[in-house]
Design an enzyme around this catalytic site. Structure first.
Site, PDB file in Angstrom:
ATOM      1  N   ARG A   1      -1.878  -8.176  -2.458  1.00 26.26           N
ATOM      2  CA  ARG A   1      -3.065  -8.779  -3.070  1.00 26.26           C
ATOM      3  C   ARG A   1      -3.183  -8.429  -4.549  1.00 26.26           C
ATOM      4  NH1 ARG A   1      -7.781  -7.034   0.830  1.00 26.26           N
ATOM      5  NH2 ARG A   1      -6.576  -5.185   0.445  1.00 26.26           N
ATOM      6  N   THR A   2      -2.953  -7.146  -4.872  1.00 26.71           N
ATOM      7  CA  THR A   2      -3.117  -6.727  -6.263  1.00 26.71           C
ATOM      8  C   THR A   2      -1.761  -6.354  -6.859  1.00 26.71           C
ATOM      9  OG1 THR A   2      -5.130  -5.719  -5.418  1.00 26.71           O
ATOM     10  CG2 THR A   2      -4.593  -5.261  -7.727  1.00 26.71           C
TER      11      THR A   2
ATOM     12  N   HIS B   1       5.942   1.475  19.387  1.00 21.49           N
ATOM     13  CA  HIS B   1       4.906   1.853  18.411  1.00 21.49           C
ATOM     14  C   HIS B   1       4.966   3.357  18.091  1.00 21.49           C
ATOM     15  CE1 HIS B   1       0.688   0.698  16.704  1.00 21.49           C
ATOM     16  NE2 HIS B   1       1.277   1.615  15.961  1.00 21.49           N
ATOM     17  N   ILE B   2       6.081   3.751  17.455  1.00 22.41           N
ATOM     18  CA  ILE B   2       6.291   5.169  17.158  1.00 22.41           C
ATOM     19  C   ILE B   2       6.391   5.442  15.656  1.00 22.41           C
ATOM     20  CG2 ILE B   2       7.322   5.853  19.380  1.00 22.41           C
ATOM     21  CD1 ILE B   2      10.106   5.423  18.063  1.00 22.41           C
ATOM     22  N   GLY B   3       5.823   4.538  14.845  1.00 21.00           N
ATOM     23  CA  GLY B   3       5.896   4.716  13.387  1.00 21.00           C
ATOM     24  C   GLY B   3       5.458   6.102  12.938  1.00 21.00           C
TER      25      GLY B   3
ATOM     26  N   ARG C   1       1.199  -4.245  12.438  1.00 25.29           N
ATOM     27  CA  ARG C   1       0.490  -4.545  13.682  1.00 25.29           C
ATOM     28  C   ARG C   1       1.109  -5.809  14.268  1.00 25.29           C
ATOM     29  NH1 ARG C   1      -1.029  -0.069  13.643  1.00 25.29           N
ATOM     30  NH2 ARG C   1      -3.154   0.747  13.684  1.00 25.29           N
TER      31      ARG C   1
ATOM     32  N   GLY D   1       0.861  -1.188   0.000  1.00 21.19           N
ATOM     33  CA  GLY D   1       0.000   0.000   0.000  1.00 21.19           C
ATOM     34  C   GLY D   1       0.894   1.233   0.000  1.00 21.19           C
ATOM     35  N   ARG D   2       0.348   2.335   0.509  1.00 24.51           N
ATOM     36  CA  ARG D   2       1.127   3.582   0.495  1.00 24.51           C
ATOM     37  C   ARG D   2       2.467   3.426   1.221  1.00 24.51           C
ATOM     38  NH1 ARG D   2      -3.911   5.016   1.833  1.00 24.51           N
ATOM     39  NH2 ARG D   2      -5.039   6.536   0.573  1.00 24.51           N
ATOM     40  N   ILE D   3       2.419   2.803   2.408  1.00 23.36           N
ATOM     41  CA  ILE D   3       3.649   2.731   3.217  1.00 23.36           C
ATOM     42  C   ILE D   3       4.651   1.762   2.584  1.00 23.36           C
ATOM     43  CG2 ILE D   3       4.602   2.215   5.514  1.00 23.36           C
ATOM     44  CD1 ILE D   3       1.849   3.101   6.692  1.00 23.36           C
TER      45      ILE D   3
ATOM     46  N   GLU E   1       0.323  -5.733  22.716  1.00 21.54           N
ATOM     47  CA  GLU E   1       0.809  -4.386  23.006  1.00 21.54           C
ATOM     48  C   GLU E   1       0.108  -3.763  24.209  1.00 21.54           C
ATOM     49  OE1 GLU E   1       1.741  -2.643  19.166  1.00 21.54           O
ATOM     50  OE2 GLU E   1       1.105  -0.738  20.027  1.00 21.54           O
TER      51      GLU E   1
HETATM   52  C1  DGY Z   1      -1.651   3.840  12.552  1.00 22.05           C
HETATM   53  O1  DGY Z   1      -1.964   4.969  12.164  1.00 22.05           O
HETATM   54  O2  DGY Z   1      -2.295   2.842  12.279  1.00 22.05           O
HETATM   55  C2  DGY Z   1      -0.432   3.742  13.390  1.00 22.05           C
HETATM   56  O3  DGY Z   1      -0.137   2.459  13.775  1.00 22.05           O
HETATM   57  C3  DGY Z   1      -0.575   4.626  14.593  1.00 22.05           C
HETATM   58  O4  DGY Z   1       0.493   5.448  14.516  1.00 22.05           O
END
Ligand code: DGY
Length: 329
Positions: free
Chosen positions: A175-176, A283-285, A236, A153-155, A265
């Site tokens: 998937r695609t 969890h600091i993405g 996740r 996806g975007r990320i 978590e």
């Molecule tokens: C999200 O946006 O899903 C991240 O995990 C939270 O920063």
């Protein structure tokens, strides 16, 4: 209308809600207790919530006046969207605005675990740096290695773009499949997940958490990875079977892991913290001032639209909300 905000947003962003509505908010820098959330949501029309809030059928039963839910996150596995749709409540998320911050963090983990940055920092602070020597504190190179991206996806795409700067070979599984032109532009080649696992020096996960992706990487998948490979998870926690990962790290089935998210978590699987070959982040993405401000703004825009009865720009269930309402009429 009455709004509940379950986290502390920047004051300027919060004021956008306060100009039009009565807002109660949780000003502490930690998640709201479930019992408090249940109690406070009862008389609210709007809810701006966080990934740490479980918005399920039970909670929705306590919120008979709710007209819109805005999650301040791109992931929304904390919300039972179907239950909200049945009640005619639009639910939104915050896609797009955290792409770069999360991709940067995935890359930071790749570099940190391969070059042993955290281990080196700890050792240096403790006075362990006594000499330079040719074979001392060696890690592994990132440049020109093979990156396997699961979930494009975007990320995932933003991670692929960063990999070009390191002259990496990029495989992806999603998937695609992209068109040949898109693949060429991104410099990424589609491959079957098992093949990706067996070829990659770094495997980076970028899928949402759904019943299909729960434990997507378990003992079988880890066994397919190279003993020199690293697993990076910024998606996740439950996408990875943590017990299997711990066993793989302990036995040396893979070389290491960089984790920003966890199965239970914020609890860690006991054992991770004793290992040098895993880098553990809280969890600091998306945790930059710029990104969190953009996420808060997006959540506010979505909530305000939902409360006006308009389609929130990032609505996840607009068609289902209306199908539900038509069914009820
Ligand atoms: C999200 O946006 O899903 C991240 O995990 C939270 O920063």
């Amino acid at each position: 209308m009455n709004i509940l905000v379950t986290g502390n947003l920047p004051a300027a962003v919060l004021s956008l809600l306060q100009q039009e509505h009565t807002v109660e908010f949780h000003a502490e820098n930690r998640p709201m207790e479930r019992s408090r959330l249940m109690e406070m949501v009862g008389d609210k029309e709007g809810l701006l919530c966080m990934i740490t809030d479980r918005i399920d059928d039970d909670l929705l039963r306590h919120a008979p006046r709710l007209q819109a839910i805005a999650n301040m996150a791109v992931g929304y596995d904390n919300i039972d969207v179907e239950a909200a749709s049945r009640k005619g409540i639009p639910v939104s998320n915050t896609p797009g605005v955290l792409t770069d911050a999360t991709a940067d963090l995935a890359f930071a983990l790749i570099l940190a675990v391969a070059r042993r940055l955290v281990e080196g920092d700890h050792m240096t602070r403790e006075g362990g740096f006594r000499f330079w020597a040719p074979m001392y504190f060696l890690g592994h190179e990132v440049s020109r290695k093979t990156l396997g991206i699961i979930g494009l996806g975007r990320i995932g795409k933003a991670v692929a773009r960063r990999a070009r700067g390191f002259d990496m070979k990029v495989f992806y599984h999603t998937r695609t499949k992209l068109s040949p032109e898109q693949e060429k532009e991104l410099g990424a080649t589609y491959c079957d997940m098992d093949i990706l696992l067996s070829r990659a020096d770094f495997v980076s996960l970028h899928v949402p958490l759904t019943p299909d992706t729960h434990h997507l990487v378990g003992a079988r998948e880890l066994a397919m990875m190279r003993t020199s490979a690293y697993l990076i998870n910024t998606s996740r926690g439950p996408v990875v079977d943590e017990k299997a990962l711990l066993a793989a790290l302990e036995k040396g089935t893979i070389a290491g892991a960089g984790l920003d998210v966890y199965e239970q978590e914020p609890d860690l699987t006991p054992g991770f913290k004793n290992l040098d070959n895993v880098v553990l982040l809280p969890h600091i993405g998306s945790a930059t001032v710029e990104t969190r401000t953009r996420m808060a703004l997006k959540a506010v825009e979505n909530l305000l639209a939902g409360l006006r009865g308009d389609r929130p720009p990032d609505c996840l269930n607009w068609e289902n909300v209306h199908a539900g309402a038509a069914g009820k009429a």
